[in-house]
Design an enzyme around this catalytic site. Structure first.
Site, mmCIF file in Angstrom:
data_model
loop_
_atom_site.group_PDB
_atom_site.id
_atom_site.type_symbol
_atom_site.label_atom_id
_atom_site.label_comp_id
_atom_site.label_asym_id
_atom_site.label_seq_id
_atom_site.Cartn_x
_atom_site.Cartn_y
_atom_site.Cartn_z
ATOM 1 N N TYR A 35 0.813 -1.217 0.000
ATOM 2 C CA TYR A 35 0.000 0.000 0.000
ATOM 3 C C TYR A 35 0.850 1.271 0.000
ATOM 4 O O TYR A 35 1.676 1.489 0.883
ATOM 5 C CB TYR A 35 -0.908 -0.016 1.222
ATOM 6 C CG TYR A 35 -2.027 0.999 1.209
ATOM 7 C CD1 TYR A 35 -3.133 0.825 0.392
ATOM 8 C CD2 TYR A 35 -1.993 2.111 2.041
ATOM 9 C CE1 TYR A 35 -4.180 1.738 0.399
ATOM 10 C CE2 TYR A 35 -3.030 3.023 2.064
ATOM 11 C CZ TYR A 35 -4.124 2.839 1.235
ATOM 12 O OH TYR A 35 -5.153 3.748 1.240
ATOM 13 N N SER B 76 1.197 -7.779 1.451
ATOM 14 C CA SER B 76 0.196 -6.850 1.952
ATOM 15 C C SER B 76 -0.793 -6.497 0.836
ATOM 16 O O SER B 76 -1.477 -7.374 0.323
ATOM 17 C CB SER B 76 0.885 -5.611 2.537
ATOM 18 O OG SER B 76 -0.051 -4.819 3.226
ATOM 19 N N GLN B 77 -0.879 -5.219 0.420
ATOM 20 C CA GLN B 77 -1.726 -4.898 -0.726
ATOM 21 C C GLN B 77 -1.331 -5.750 -1.927
ATOM 22 O O GLN B 77 -2.186 -6.249 -2.670
ATOM 23 C CB GLN B 77 -1.599 -3.426 -1.089
ATOM 24 C CG GLN B 77 -2.355 -3.040 -2.351
ATOM 25 C CD GLN B 77 -2.096 -1.610 -2.761
ATOM 26 O OE1 GLN B 77 -2.952 -0.751 -2.584
ATOM 27 N NE2 GLN B 77 -0.934 -1.324 -3.322
ATOM 28 N N ASP C 99 0.006 -9.302 13.706
ATOM 29 C CA ASP C 99 -0.235 -8.284 12.683
ATOM 30 C C ASP C 99 -1.441 -7.425 13.060
ATOM 31 O O ASP C 99 -2.553 -7.935 13.203
ATOM 32 C CB ASP C 99 -0.479 -8.978 11.338
ATOM 33 C CG ASP C 99 -0.400 -8.033 10.152
ATOM 34 O OD1 ASP C 99 -0.559 -6.816 10.333
ATOM 35 O OD2 ASP C 99 -0.179 -8.532 9.030
ATOM 36 N N HIS D 142 3.191 -7.272 10.730
ATOM 37 C CA HIS D 142 2.895 -7.166 9.304
ATOM 38 C C HIS D 142 4.127 -7.370 8.430
ATOM 39 O O HIS D 142 4.007 -7.583 7.232
ATOM 40 C CB HIS D 142 2.258 -5.801 9.016
ATOM 41 C CG HIS D 142 1.580 -5.734 7.684
ATOM 42 N ND1 HIS D 142 0.634 -6.648 7.283
ATOM 43 C CD2 HIS D 142 1.727 -4.864 6.656
ATOM 44 C CE1 HIS D 142 0.215 -6.352 6.069
ATOM 45 N NE2 HIS D 142 0.863 -5.283 5.664
#
Length: 321
Positions: A91, A186-187, A272, A302
């Site tokens: 992100y 992640s993203q 996370d 994360h």
């Protein structure tokens, strides 16, 4: 940081009922057909780089609406077709500067690192792809842009770009089109799930700590950004809760995971606070692949497994592609 979610034993059996629109497949078929109809030929340009033992190239290809999307190609110094890995970024990161991420190319793959439209100014060394679409009222960030309907939602464009990156990779003369994999953290992990579900050429998917899964639980329970953007939006737009979650159901990683049949290697950090472990397990447990595995990092947040996870990915992928 303490554990942020359910105990691991409960996570392994967590199979929530995630809403799926009846026209999910038709929506994405129409979206991708429109993008492919608007596409033009990709442009590959050599890059002047201090990296001398690998080829580094600048790729521009057509994404959503035929709009130009930037990427880096990093590959071994040979024109013999090689297996390819298309990677998507976390992100508000961008593709950065050429030669920043060399592991996959050094391991013998054609590595295509896709820029994320409109992002690239939150961390790292920048991005180069604008998002020329406006939005009605939105919370700062990307999560609520165009969120009132699926056709205008920001991630419709991003996921379409991701599929078009695979189309482009498959047509490159130095790529073995029968051995294309996708990955991201992640993203980038959430985009990986969408790309693997939507493109039949994907032979393996490696989503790390994937974001954008089980939106309802994530918005209600995640203590940190970016899901808080949607919480903030709904705190203001009090009458639009049903409409917003209806839109998000077209982009939920759980619904994409159900459609994945290629081998899949997930990862999750049990501490996370950005991506809840239960949202990752919701996607993993619903994943349609007969060859799926999840690496669990009990005392990580994360950041997940970082280089340790890459080493596991490399070994796992070498057995499948």
């Amino acid at each position: 940081m303490p554990l942020t979610d359910l105990p691991l034993a409960d996570l392994r059996t967590f199979l929530p009922d995630v809403a799926e629109p009846a026209d999910f497949d038709a929506f994405w078929r129409r979206t991708l057909d429109e993008a492919r109809a608007a596409a033009s030929d990709p442009v590959v340009v050599a890059v002047d780089s201090p990296v001398t033992e690998l080829i580094v190239e600048d790729l521009t290809f057509s994404g959503f609406g035929g709009e130009p999307i930037r990427a880096w190609i990093m590959r071994p110094r040979t024109d013999e077709p090689r297996p390819a890995i298309v990677e998507y970024i976390g992100y508000n990161g961008g593709r950065g500067v050429p030669g920043e991420r060399l592991q996959w190319a050094a391991a013998g793959y054609v590595h295509i690192l896709m820029d994320t439209r409109g992002q690239g100014s939150g961390w790292g060394t920048g991005g180069d792809t604008p998002d020329p679409h406006g939005s009605d009222g939105a919370v700062p960030g990307f999560m609520t842009r165009g969120i009132r309907q699926p056709d205008t939602y920001y991630y419709r464009r991003v996921f379409t770009d991701a599929v078009r990156a695979i189309d482009t990779a498959a047509a490159l003369p130095f790529v073995d089109a029968e051995r294309i994999s996708v990955t991201g953290g992640s993203q980038g992990g959430g985009i990986t799930l969408a790309a693997a579900a939507l493109h039949p050429a994907v032979k393996a998917a490696m989503p790390d700590v994937p974001f954008l899964c089980h939106f309802r639980r994530s918005v209600e329970m995640t203590p940190d950004h970016p899901f808080l953007e949607i919480e903030r939006y709904l705190a203001v737009h009090r009458t639009e809760v049903d409409r917003v979650f209806e839109t998000l159901s077209y982009f939920d990683g759980v619904n994409f995971a159900r459609r994945i049949t290629a081998p899949a290697l997930f990862s999750v950090g049990l501490m996370d606070g950005i991506v809840l472990p239960s949202s990752v397990f919701a996607a993993f447990n619903h994943c349609g692949s007969d060859d799926k595995h999840i690496e669990v990092y009990e005392f990580n947040g994360h950041e997940g497994g970082q280089t340790e996870q890459w080493l596991r990915q490399a070994r796992w992928l070498a057995e499948r592609v």
